[in-house]
Scaffold this motif. Structure first.
Motif, PDB file in Angstrom:
ATOM      1  N   PHE A  38     -34.787  31.224  -2.492  1.00 44.51           N
ATOM      2  CA  PHE A  38     -33.950  30.128  -2.010  1.00 44.51           C
ATOM      3  C   PHE A  38     -33.180  29.422  -3.121  1.00 44.51           C
ATOM      4  N   ALA A  39     -33.444  29.778  -4.353  1.00 41.04           N
ATOM      5  CA  ALA A  39     -32.780  29.101  -5.470  1.00 41.04           C
ATOM      6  C   ALA A  39     -32.393  30.118  -6.553  1.00 41.04           C
ATOM      7  N   ARG A  40     -31.795  31.219  -6.118  1.00 39.88           N
ATOM      8  CA  ARG A  40     -31.374  32.231  -7.092  1.00 39.88           C
ATOM      9  C   ARG A  40     -30.323  31.654  -8.030  1.00 39.88           C
ATOM     10  N   ILE A  41     -30.378  32.063  -9.275  1.00 38.84           N
ATOM     11  CA  ILE A  41     -29.374  31.649 -10.248  1.00 38.84           C
ATOM     12  C   ILE A  41     -28.043  32.242  -9.816  1.00 38.84           C
ATOM     13  N   ARG A  42     -26.999  31.387  -9.890  1.00 36.84           N
ATOM     14  CA  ARG A  42     -25.687  31.854  -9.451  1.00 36.84           C
ATOM     15  C   ARG A  42     -24.593  30.988 -10.045  1.00 36.84           C
ATOM     16  N   VAL A  43     -23.418  31.598 -10.110  1.00 38.09           N
ATOM     17  CA  VAL A  43     -22.219  30.859 -10.491  1.00 38.09           C
ATOM     18  C   VAL A  43     -21.143  31.225  -9.485  1.00 38.09           C
ATOM     19  N   ASN A  44     -20.438  30.205  -9.036  1.00 37.45           N
ATOM     20  CA  ASN A  44     -19.395  30.370  -8.033  1.00 37.45           C
ATOM     21  C   ASN A  44     -18.108  29.787  -8.591  1.00 37.45           C
ATOM     22  N   TYR A  45     -17.003  30.468  -8.374  1.00 38.94           N
ATOM     23  CA  TYR A  45     -15.708  29.981  -8.840  1.00 38.94           C
ATOM     24  C   TYR A  45     -14.697  29.990  -7.705  1.00 38.94           C
ATOM     25  N   LYS A  46     -13.842  28.985  -7.680  1.00 38.73           N
ATOM     26  CA  LYS A  46     -12.596  29.064  -6.933  1.00 38.73           C
ATOM     27  C   LYS A  46     -11.624  29.687  -7.921  1.00 38.73           C
ATOM     28  N   VAL A  47     -10.932  30.747  -7.502  1.00 37.27           N
ATOM     29  CA  VAL A  47     -10.056  31.464  -8.423  1.00 37.27           C
ATOM     30  C   VAL A  47      -8.654  31.629  -7.860  1.00 37.27           C
ATOM     31  N   SER A  48      -7.755  31.874  -8.773  1.00 33.11           N
ATOM     32  CA  SER A  48      -6.400  32.289  -8.435  1.00 33.11           C
ATOM     33  C   SER A  48      -6.268  33.729  -8.913  1.00 33.11           C
ATOM     34  N   ALA A  49      -5.898  34.629  -8.009  1.00 36.16           N
ATOM     35  CA  ALA A  49      -5.801  36.051  -8.339  1.00 36.16           C
ATOM     36  C   ALA A  49      -4.370  36.397  -8.738  1.00 36.16           C
ATOM     37  N   GLN A  50      -4.239  37.008  -9.894  1.00 32.19           N
ATOM     38  CA  GLN A  50      -2.933  37.431 -10.382  1.00 32.19           C
ATOM     39  C   GLN A  50      -2.910  38.958 -10.440  1.00 32.19           C
ATOM     40  N   LEU A  51      -1.960  39.565  -9.739  1.00 27.80           N
ATOM     41  CA  LEU A  51      -1.779  41.011  -9.786  1.00 27.80           C
ATOM     42  C   LEU A  51      -1.067  41.343 -11.091  1.00 27.80           C
ATOM     43  N   LEU A  52      -1.676  42.195 -11.910  1.00 27.23           N
ATOM     44  CA  LEU A  52      -1.099  42.526 -13.207  1.00 27.23           C
ATOM     45  C   LEU A  52      -0.270  43.801 -13.127  1.00 27.23           C
ATOM     46  N   ALA A  53       0.874  43.782 -13.755  1.00 26.64           N
ATOM     47  CA  ALA A  53       1.768  44.943 -13.774  1.00 26.64           C
ATOM     48  C   ALA A  53       1.201  46.023 -14.691  1.00 26.64           C
ATOM     49  N   VAL A  54       1.366  47.269 -14.264  1.00 27.39           N
ATOM     50  CA  VAL A  54       0.885  48.422 -15.034  1.00 27.39           C
ATOM     51  C   VAL A  54       1.589  48.482 -16.385  1.00 27.39           C
ATOM     52  N   ASP A  55       0.829  48.909 -17.386  1.00 29.82           N
ATOM     53  CA  ASP A  55       1.334  49.157 -18.740  1.00 29.82           C
ATOM     54  C   ASP A  55       1.895  47.927 -19.436  1.00 29.82           C
ATOM     55  N   THR A  56       1.389  46.752 -19.076  1.00 23.38           N
ATOM     56  CA  THR A  56       1.706  45.535 -19.815  1.00 23.38           C
ATOM     57  C   THR A  56       0.519  45.240 -20.734  1.00 23.38           C
ATOM     58  N   PRO A  57       0.684  44.382 -21.729  1.00 24.16           N
ATOM     59  CA  PRO A  57      -0.458  44.036 -22.581  1.00 24.16           C
ATOM     60  C   PRO A  57      -1.649  43.471 -21.789  1.00 24.16           C
ATOM     61  N   GLU A  58      -1.373  42.681 -20.753  1.00 23.55           N
ATOM     62  CA  GLU A  58      -2.474  42.143 -19.927  1.00 23.55           C
ATOM     63  C   GLU A  58      -3.187  43.261 -19.159  1.00 23.55           C
ATOM     64  N   TRP A  59      -2.422  44.206 -18.628  1.00 27.19           N
ATOM     65  CA  TRP A  59      -3.014  45.360 -17.934  1.00 27.19           C
ATOM     66  C   TRP A  59      -3.929  46.123 -18.892  1.00 27.19           C
ATOM     67  N   THR A  60      -3.412  46.418 -20.073  1.00 25.09           N
ATOM     68  CA  THR A  60      -4.187  47.172 -21.061  1.00 25.09           C
ATOM     69  C   THR A  60      -5.471  46.431 -21.435  1.00 25.09           C
ATOM     70  N   ALA A  61      -5.373  45.125 -21.654  1.00 28.51           N
ATOM     71  CA  ALA A  61      -6.559  44.327 -22.003  1.00 28.51           C
ATOM     72  C   ALA A  61      -7.587  44.375 -20.871  1.00 28.51           C
ATOM     73  N   GLY A  62      -7.131  44.258 -19.631  1.00 30.50           N
ATOM     74  CA  GLY A  62      -8.034  44.297 -18.487  1.00 30.50           C
ATOM     75  C   GLY A  62      -8.705  45.646 -18.316  1.00 30.50           C
ATOM     76  N   ILE A  63      -7.928  46.713 -18.401  1.00 35.81           N
ATOM     77  CA  ILE A  63      -8.494  48.064 -18.254  1.00 35.81           C
ATOM     78  C   ILE A  63      -9.454  48.354 -19.400  1.00 35.81           C
ATOM     79  N   ASP A  64      -9.073  47.979 -20.618  1.00 35.61           N
ATOM     80  CA  ASP A  64      -9.970  48.181 -21.765  1.00 35.61           C
ATOM     81  C   ASP A  64     -11.292  47.447 -21.563  1.00 35.61           C
ATOM     82  N   SER A  65     -11.242  46.248 -21.026  1.00 38.36           N
ATOM     83  CA  SER A  65     -12.461  45.473 -20.752  1.00 38.36           C
ATOM     84  C   SER A  65     -13.320  46.158 -19.701  1.00 38.36           C
TER      85      SER A  65
END
Length: 174
Positions: free
Chosen positions: A84-111
């Motif tokens: 009844f008290a499992r450890i957890r973290v909850n976030y309200k998020v904003s989702a951003q679709l990343l374009a292929v072959d951009t630095p952000e895309w590469t960083a995300g895929i590498d991660s």
């Protein structure tokens, strides 16, 4: 007065907890405003989470239509000391679709590859797989009864952390 040492300790706890989990629960909203829950493997970025999901999946369609979502990262049932008290973290998020072959895309895929292996790389090469960056807007870290904390700011660890004091109360018996 804020306890800076306690906030730093809790921020470290939040990040350590997230680091030892591999998937998250994702709640998105469809075009009719109806909720939809799913899950996705994730990677940790610079104050964000990355998920790689197929356009065929309902949650990908939902995130493209409405980028506001909720994420839950929760302790496994089998290892939890208290169900009844499992450890957890909850976030309200904003989702951003990343374009292929951009630095952000590469960083995300590498991660994702570093965290989950070559399957992430293989999936990223399929045209229907999209990379989303989930940016936290606020959050809540719960580590047991009476130990819930509001995470303020656009940070996974919380730019500031407030202990939630309005705890459980016994029901009046008539």
């Amino acid at each position: 007065m804020k306890n800076v040492k306690l906030e730093a300790k809790l921020s470290d706890e939040v990040m350590a907890f997230i680091a030892c989990r591999k998937s998250l629960h994702l709640a998105s909203v469809d075009q009719a405003g109806e909720p939809y829950a799913s899950y996705a493997p994730f990677a940790i970025g610079d104050n964000c989470l990355y998920i790689l999901i197929s356009d065929i999946a309902v949650h990908a369609v939902n995130l493209r239509l409405n980028p506001i979502a909720s994420v839950l990262i929760v302790e496994d049932e089998d290892s939890a000391g208290e169900l009844f008290a499992r450890i957890r973290v909850n976030y309200k998020v904003s989702a951003q679709l990343l374009a292929v072959d951009t630095p952000e895309w590469t960083a995300g895929i590498d991660s994702l590859v570093a965290r989950h292996g070559s399957r992430s790389q293989s999936l990223s090469e399929l045209a229907d797989f999209k990379l989303f960056k989930l940016v936290p807007k606020s959050g809540r870290y719960v580590k047991g009864f009476g130990r819930a904390y509001q995470l303020a700011g656009e940070s996974l660890a919380g730019e500031s952390i407030d202990h939630l004091q309005d705890g459980h109360q016994k029901r009046d018996v008539a």
